[in-house]
Design a protein around this motif. Structure first.
Motif, PDB file in Angstrom:
ATOM      1  N   LYS A 124     -14.953  -5.606 -11.319  1.00 53.95           N
ATOM      2  CA  LYS A 124     -13.638  -5.097 -10.916  1.00 53.95           C
ATOM      3  C   LYS A 124     -13.781  -3.756 -10.216  1.00 53.95           C
ATOM      4  O   LYS A 124     -14.601  -2.919 -10.605  1.00 53.95           O
ATOM      5  CB  LYS A 124     -12.731  -4.948 -12.139  1.00 53.95           C
ATOM      6  CG  LYS A 124     -11.319  -4.479 -11.781  1.00 53.95           C
ATOM      7  CD  LYS A 124     -10.439  -4.377 -13.016  1.00 53.95           C
ATOM      8  CE  LYS A 124      -9.045  -3.881 -12.621  1.00 53.95           C
ATOM      9  NZ  LYS A 124      -8.128  -3.805 -13.769  1.00 53.95           N
ATOM     10  N   GLY A 125     -12.968  -3.549  -9.182  1.00 53.15           N
ATOM     11  CA  GLY A 125     -12.980  -2.279  -8.461  1.00 53.15           C
ATOM     12  C   GLY A 125     -12.431  -1.148  -9.312  1.00 53.15           C
ATOM     13  O   GLY A 125     -11.708  -1.365 -10.290  1.00 53.15           O
ATOM     14  N   GLU A 126     -12.747   0.073  -8.912  1.00 49.36           N
ATOM     15  CA  GLU A 126     -12.297   1.241  -9.668  1.00 49.36           C
ATOM     16  C   GLU A 126     -10.823   1.525  -9.393  1.00 49.36           C
ATOM     17  O   GLU A 126     -10.280   1.171  -8.352  1.00 49.36           O
ATOM     18  CB  GLU A 126     -13.140   2.459  -9.298  1.00 49.36           C
ATOM     19  CG  GLU A 126     -14.587   2.347  -9.758  1.00 49.36           C
ATOM     20  CD  GLU A 126     -15.380   3.598  -9.442  1.00 49.36           C
ATOM     21  OE1 GLU A 126     -14.937   4.362  -8.567  1.00 49.36           O
ATOM     22  OE2 GLU A 126     -16.424   3.795 -10.064  1.00 49.36           O
ATOM     23  N   ASN A 127     -10.186   2.180 -10.356  1.00 47.23           N
ATOM     24  CA  ASN A 127      -8.778   2.532 -10.227  1.00 47.23           C
ATOM     25  C   ASN A 127      -8.603   3.758  -9.338  1.00 47.23           C
ATOM     26  O   ASN A 127      -9.519   4.559  -9.172  1.00 47.23           O
ATOM     27  CB  ASN A 127      -8.172   2.809 -11.602  1.00 47.23           C
ATOM     28  CG  ASN A 127      -8.233   1.597 -12.509  1.00 47.23           C
ATOM     29  OD1 ASN A 127      -8.148   0.460 -12.053  1.00 47.23           O
ATOM     30  ND2 ASN A 127      -8.371   1.826 -13.808  1.00 47.23           N
ATOM     31  N   LEU A 128      -7.407   3.909  -8.799  1.00 47.72           N
ATOM     32  CA  LEU A 128      -7.054   5.063  -7.983  1.00 47.72           C
ATOM     33  C   LEU A 128      -5.814   5.728  -8.559  1.00 47.72           C
ATOM     34  O   LEU A 128      -5.023   5.100  -9.265  1.00 47.72           O
ATOM     35  CB  LEU A 128      -6.773   4.635  -6.535  1.00 47.72           C
ATOM     36  CG  LEU A 128      -7.925   4.020  -5.739  1.00 47.72           C
ATOM     37  CD1 LEU A 128      -7.427   3.547  -4.385  1.00 47.72           C
ATOM     38  CD2 LEU A 128      -9.052   5.026  -5.563  1.00 47.72           C
ATOM     39  N   ALA A 129      -5.650   6.997  -8.252  1.00 45.57           N
ATOM     40  CA  ALA A 129      -4.440   7.728  -8.637  1.00 45.57           C
ATOM     41  C   ALA A 129      -3.727   8.178  -7.364  1.00 45.57           C
ATOM     42  O   ALA A 129      -4.364   8.570  -6.386  1.00 45.57           O
ATOM     43  CB  ALA A 129      -4.791   8.939  -9.504  1.00 45.57           C
ATOM     44  N   ALA A 130      -2.400   8.093  -7.360  1.00 47.45           N
ATOM     45  CA  ALA A 130      -1.609   8.502  -6.204  1.00 47.45           C
ATOM     46  C   ALA A 130      -0.302   9.120  -6.688  1.00 47.45           C
ATOM     47  O   ALA A 130       0.088   8.969  -7.848  1.00 47.45           O
ATOM     48  CB  ALA A 130      -1.335   7.312  -5.283  1.00 47.45           C
ATOM     49  N   LYS A 247      -4.355  -3.060  -6.493  1.00 47.00           N
ATOM     50  CA  LYS A 247      -4.160  -2.450  -5.180  1.00 47.00           C
ATOM     51  C   LYS A 247      -5.112  -1.271  -4.978  1.00 47.00           C
ATOM     52  O   LYS A 247      -5.008  -0.547  -3.986  1.00 47.00           O
ATOM     53  CB  LYS A 247      -2.713  -1.956  -5.035  1.00 47.00           C
ATOM     54  CG  LYS A 247      -1.663  -3.056  -4.985  1.00 47.00           C
ATOM     55  CD  LYS A 247      -1.739  -3.844  -3.690  1.00 47.00           C
ATOM     56  CE  LYS A 247      -0.597  -4.844  -3.585  1.00 47.00           C
ATOM     57  NZ  LYS A 247      -0.647  -5.607  -2.314  1.00 47.00           N
ATOM     58  N   GLY A 248      -6.045  -1.091  -5.919  1.00 48.71           N
ATOM     59  CA  GLY A 248      -6.996   0.010  -5.842  1.00 48.71           C
ATOM     60  C   GLY A 248      -8.241  -0.377  -5.060  1.00 48.71           C
ATOM     61  O   GLY A 248      -8.195  -1.163  -4.109  1.00 48.71           O
ATOM     62  N   ASN A 249      -9.396   0.171  -5.478  1.00 45.64           N
ATOM     63  CA  ASN A 249     -10.648  -0.132  -4.797  1.00 45.64           C
ATOM     64  C   ASN A 249     -11.007  -1.609  -4.934  1.00 45.64           C
ATOM     65  O   ASN A 249     -10.719  -2.243  -5.952  1.00 45.64           O
ATOM     66  CB  ASN A 249     -11.788   0.716  -5.388  1.00 45.64           C
ATOM     67  CG  ASN A 249     -11.752   2.139  -4.875  1.00 45.64           C
ATOM     68  OD1 ASN A 249     -11.375   2.394  -3.736  1.00 45.64           O
ATOM     69  ND2 ASN A 249     -12.138   3.081  -5.721  1.00 45.64           N
ATOM     70  N   TYR A 250     -11.646  -2.138  -3.914  1.00 46.61           N
ATOM     71  CA  TYR A 250     -12.057  -3.535  -3.929  1.00 46.61           C
ATOM     72  C   TYR A 250     -13.186  -3.731  -4.942  1.00 46.61           C
ATOM     73  O   TYR A 250     -14.009  -2.827  -5.162  1.00 46.61           O
ATOM     74  CB  TYR A 250     -12.540  -3.965  -2.549  1.00 46.61           C
ATOM     75  CG  TYR A 250     -11.424  -4.191  -1.561  1.00 46.61           C
ATOM     76  CD1 TYR A 250     -10.942  -5.464  -1.281  1.00 46.61           C
ATOM     77  CD2 TYR A 250     -10.826  -3.117  -0.908  1.00 46.61           C
ATOM     78  CE1 TYR A 250      -9.910  -5.669  -0.376  1.00 46.61           C
ATOM     79  CE2 TYR A 250      -9.791  -3.304  -0.001  1.00 46.61           C
ATOM     80  CZ  TYR A 250      -9.334  -4.587   0.261  1.00 46.61           C
ATOM     81  OH  TYR A 250      -8.318  -4.780   1.154  1.00 46.61           O
ATOM     82  N   GLY A 251     -13.228  -4.916  -5.555  1.00 45.67           N
ATOM     83  CA  GLY A 251     -14.292  -5.242  -6.496  1.00 45.67           C
ATOM     84  C   GLY A 251     -15.544  -5.710  -5.766  1.00 45.67           C
ATOM     85  O   GLY A 251     -15.529  -5.998  -4.561  1.00 45.67           O
ATOM     86  N   ASP A 259      -6.745  -0.912 -10.044  1.00 46.08           N
ATOM     87  CA  ASP A 259      -5.310  -0.647 -10.071  1.00 46.08           C
ATOM     88  C   ASP A 259      -5.010   0.723  -9.465  1.00 46.08           C
ATOM     89  O   ASP A 259      -5.911   1.547  -9.293  1.00 46.08           O
ATOM     90  CB  ASP A 259      -4.783  -0.694 -11.510  1.00 46.08           C
ATOM     91  CG  ASP A 259      -5.068  -2.030 -12.185  1.00 46.08           C
ATOM     92  OD1 ASP A 259      -5.093  -3.055 -11.476  1.00 46.08           O
ATOM     93  OD2 ASP A 259      -5.285  -2.039 -13.412  1.00 46.08           O
ATOM     94  N   ILE A 260      -3.755   0.952  -9.169  1.00 47.14           N
ATOM     95  CA  ILE A 260      -3.295   2.273  -8.747  1.00 47.14           C
ATOM     96  C   ILE A 260      -2.389   2.824  -9.835  1.00 47.14           C
ATOM     97  O   ILE A 260      -1.446   2.164 -10.260  1.00 47.14           O
ATOM     98  CB  ILE A 260      -2.524   2.209  -7.416  1.00 47.14           C
ATOM     99  CG1 ILE A 260      -3.428   1.721  -6.285  1.00 47.14           C
ATOM    100  CG2 ILE A 260      -1.953   3.587  -7.064  1.00 47.14           C
ATOM    101  CD1 ILE A 260      -2.705   1.563  -4.962  1.00 47.14           C
ATOM    102  N   TYR A 261      -2.698   4.029 -10.308  1.00 51.78           N
ATOM    103  CA  TYR A 261      -1.813   4.725 -11.238  1.00 51.78           C
ATOM    104  C   TYR A 261      -0.962   5.688 -10.406  1.00 51.78           C
ATOM    105  O   TYR A 261      -1.458   6.665  -9.864  1.00 51.78           O
ATOM    106  CB  TYR A 261      -2.622   5.469 -12.298  1.00 51.78           C
ATOM    107  CG  TYR A 261      -3.234   4.532 -13.307  1.00 51.78           C
ATOM    108  CD1 TYR A 261      -2.532   4.145 -14.441  1.00 51.78           C
ATOM    109  CD2 TYR A 261      -4.516   4.008 -13.117  1.00 51.78           C
ATOM    110  CE1 TYR A 261      -3.086   3.273 -15.370  1.00 51.78           C
ATOM    111  CE2 TYR A 261      -5.078   3.130 -14.033  1.00 51.78           C
ATOM    112  CZ  TYR A 261      -4.350   2.776 -15.155  1.00 51.78           C
ATOM    113  OH  TYR A 261      -4.897   1.913 -16.069  1.00 51.78           O
ATOM    114  N   LEU A 262       0.330   5.356 -10.306  1.00 59.35           N
ATOM    115  CA  LEU A 262       1.233   6.057  -9.402  1.00 59.35           C
ATOM    116  C   LEU A 262       2.143   6.979 -10.200  1.00 59.35           C
ATOM    117  O   LEU A 262       2.876   6.535 -11.085  1.00 59.35           O
ATOM    118  CB  LEU A 262       2.060   5.031  -8.624  1.00 59.35           C
ATOM    119  CG  LEU A 262       2.860   5.541  -7.428  1.00 59.35           C
ATOM    120  CD1 LEU A 262       1.929   6.097  -6.362  1.00 59.35           C
ATOM    121  CD2 LEU A 262       3.691   4.403  -6.841  1.00 59.35           C
TER     122      LEU A 262
END
Length: 377
Positions: A124-130, A247-251, A259-262
């Motif tokens: 799984k891709g890594e999560n992002l924060a926005a 919707k975060g980084n590709y796996g 995922d994106i933590y918004l």
């Protein structure tokens, strides 16, 4: 160098509540986000923060981590055994499958010749924060937003393999013979024991690349720009954190996206204020309208509505306009009210004609302050 303690990464104690962990993550994510941070190692720290939060924000993962450390959520460590024991009964434990005794004995005593195809395992891709800043109207009615993100994207040149020529430049690792792990001997109270660790040369993949892809430098992915459209629900709360799945980084190896933590914040509004599900508005009206009564226009986020003021309306008189506040929930059709607080305003400048007419009105007016008003002062 081993992984740091997840609690130290987020700067919280082991007894920290879920809210304290979430709050620490938000602060650190803002500080080290690669798009805004000027720190040299911001990207590495951001990944470390995300990894720590992903474990400590999940009750099961946190329990495993508290009990077994980093191995608690490693599918090849104690965590797999713990989950297998609690979830599937004796059949799962002794079957030798993922999380059973078969893996445990292989890890500690070096048994078995089973090749583990780490190179093809979906990751799984890594999560992002926005962060998104909204107006009060957008908060009430919802909004579509576009986020311009820097994401890890699969390299289209090498199809994610990391090799310049996937057919010629990928070979079986000679250090681990393609198994992806090596046996390590350790002395203990029980004698010499063997444990398995990921191969240091192929990083557990079982394959090595002799000539790397010129675009991704052998990583199989690269950092690139991507615009993601997200529909924010109506009536969300300020400082609420939304999790936008996949919707975060590709796996890697066709693994799911992270995922994106918004995080949501709302711009202050000059006129309106939210209180629970209601909107509050201080509305200035002419002293003549307040005195004589009038039908006035009231601005709302749904368009103007008309409000009938009775004669002799005083300052701080309150009127409710139903169903013009916030929705009770993102999926509800029920709404709060618009609560209008009247502020009677008196002009600071008058024309000569206005002064004359007001003086004439004063002379004939029957409204007088009682003569005995000042007697008791």
């Amino acid at each position: 160098m081993g992984k740091r303690d997840y609690y130290d990464v987020l700067g919280v104690s082991r007894s920290a509540t879920d809210d304290e962990i979430k709050r620490a993550f938000r602060q650190l994510a803002k500080k080290y986000h690669p798009d805004v941070s000027k720190e040299k190692d911001a990207e590495a720290k951001f990944k470390e923060i995300n990894e720590a939060y992903e474990v400590l924000s999940d009750p099961n993962k946190r329990r495993n981590y508290d009990q077994f450390g980093h191995a608690g959520n490693d599918p090849n460590g104690f965590g797999g055994f713990s989950q297998g024991f609690s979830g599937g009964g004796f059949e799962d434990i002794f079957s030798g499958g993922f999380g059973g005794f078969g893996d445990i004995f292989e890890n500690f005593f070096g048994g078995g010749k089973k090749r583990r195809d780490f190179s093809n395992q979906p990751i799984k891709g890594e999560n992002l924060a926005a962060h998104v800043k909204m107006t009060l109207k957008e908060q009430m009615l919802g909004k579509k937003v576009q986020l311009d993100l820097n994401v890890d994207k699969p390299c289209e040149i090498c199809a994610g393999t990391g090799a310049k020529d996937p057919k010629k430049d990928i070979h079986t690792c000679t250090t681990c013979d393609g198994y992806g792990y090596v046996n390590i001997e350790q002395r203990s109270l029980f004698g010499i024991m063997q444990s398995q660790q990921p191969c240091p040369d192929c990083k557990g993949r079982g394959k090595v690349i002799t000539s790397k892809c010129p675009k991704c430098k052998g990583q199989g992915h690269y950092r690139g720009k991507e615009t993601v459209e997200i529909e924010l629900p109506k009536s969300i709360h300020e400082d609420q954190q939304l999790r936008i799945r996949e919707k975060g980084n590709y796996g890697l190896n066709n693994g799911p996206r992270g995922d994106i933590y918004l995080e949501i914040s709302v711009k202050p509004n000059k006129y309106f204020k939210r209180v629970n599900d209601n909107l509050h508005l201080d509305l200035p009206v002419s002293y003549l309208d307040a005195l004589l009564g009038a039908e006035i226009k009231v601005p709302t986020f749904d368009g103007d509505v008309h409000l009938k003021l009775p004669p002799n309306t005083k300052t701080n008189s309150v009127f409710n306009i139903p169903n013009h506040g916030f929705f009770k929930s993102p999926t509800s059709h029920r709404r709060g009210d618009l609560i209008v607080n009247i502020i009677v305003t008196i002009p600071t400048k008058l024309s000569a004609e206005e002064k004359t007419k007001l003086q004439e009105l004063k002379d004939v007016s029957s409204f007088k302050i009682a003569d005995n008003f000042y007697e008791d002062l």
